[in-house]
Write a protein that holds these residues in place. Structure first.
Motif, mmCIF file in Angstrom:
data_model
loop_
_atom_site.group_PDB
_atom_site.id
_atom_site.type_symbol
_atom_site.label_atom_id
_atom_site.label_comp_id
_atom_site.label_asym_id
_atom_site.label_seq_id
_atom_site.Cartn_x
_atom_site.Cartn_y
_atom_site.Cartn_z
ATOM 1 N N VAL A 1 0.830 -1.196 0.000
ATOM 2 C CA VAL A 1 0.000 0.000 0.000
ATOM 3 C C VAL A 1 0.872 1.256 0.000
ATOM 4 C CG1 VAL A 1 -1.641 1.330 1.379
ATOM 5 C CG2 VAL A 1 -2.003 -1.105 1.042
ATOM 6 N N TYR B 1 0.984 4.073 -2.899
ATOM 7 C CA TYR B 1 0.749 5.479 -2.563
ATOM 8 C C TYR B 1 1.857 6.362 -3.141
ATOM 9 C CZ TYR B 1 0.114 9.609 0.429
ATOM 10 O OH TYR B 1 -0.072 10.878 0.906
ATOM 11 N N ARG C 1 -4.284 11.552 -1.824
ATOM 12 C CA ARG C 1 -4.177 11.713 -0.369
ATOM 13 C C ARG C 1 -5.512 11.494 0.322
ATOM 14 N NH1 ARG C 1 -0.208 16.983 -0.170
ATOM 15 N NH2 ARG C 1 1.674 15.844 -0.714
ATOM 16 N N PHE D 1 -6.533 7.649 0.264
ATOM 17 C CA PHE D 1 -5.767 6.821 1.190
ATOM 18 C C PHE D 1 -6.081 7.185 2.635
ATOM 19 C CE2 PHE D 1 -3.579 5.505 -2.531
ATOM 20 C CZ PHE D 1 -2.972 4.302 -2.213
ATOM 21 N N LYS E 1 -7.635 4.509 5.564
ATOM 22 C CA LYS E 1 -6.481 4.073 6.357
ATOM 23 C C LYS E 1 -6.863 3.182 7.537
ATOM 24 C CE LYS E 1 -5.932 7.955 9.507
ATOM 25 N NZ LYS E 1 -5.034 9.031 9.909
ATOM 26 N N ALA F 1 -6.738 0.935 -6.871
ATOM 27 C CA ALA F 1 -5.625 1.880 -6.916
ATOM 28 C C ALA F 1 -4.666 1.533 -8.059
ATOM 29 C CB ALA F 1 -4.893 1.903 -5.582
#
Length: 84
Positions: free
Chosen positions: A8, A12, A36, A39, A43, A58
């Motif tokens: 992950v 990112y 941003r 994610f 989270k 993603a």
């Protein structure tokens, strides 16, 4: 679990890096903000199946972003005044 976390985090970083290569200032800022936010929103997710679905989504978005960067490089315009 650590492998998923590394995957992950890597995803990112790749999304942010690829977003920075967009030729248009507005698209760059939107891509950074959207990555941003997405994610940050997910989270706290703990369900492994949902995490895998989110990772898959993603990866698809990363592929789309890469294509958009390529198209932007082919047909891009000059920089805006704000970028100079």
């Amino acid at each position: 679990m650590a492998s998923t976390r590394n995957q992950v985090l890597s995803l990112y970083k790749h999304l942010l890096k690829e977003g920075q290569q967009l030729s248009d200032y507005n698209f760059r800022s939107y891509a950074r903000r959207r990555v941003r936010d997405a994610f940050h929103e997910n989270k706290t997710e703990t369900d492994p199946q949902k995490i895998q679905k989110l990772i898959g989504k993603a990866v698809e978005n990363l592929d789309i972003l890469k294509r958009q960067v390529t198209v932007g490089k082919l047909y891009g315009q000059g920089k805006l005044i704000i970028e100079r």
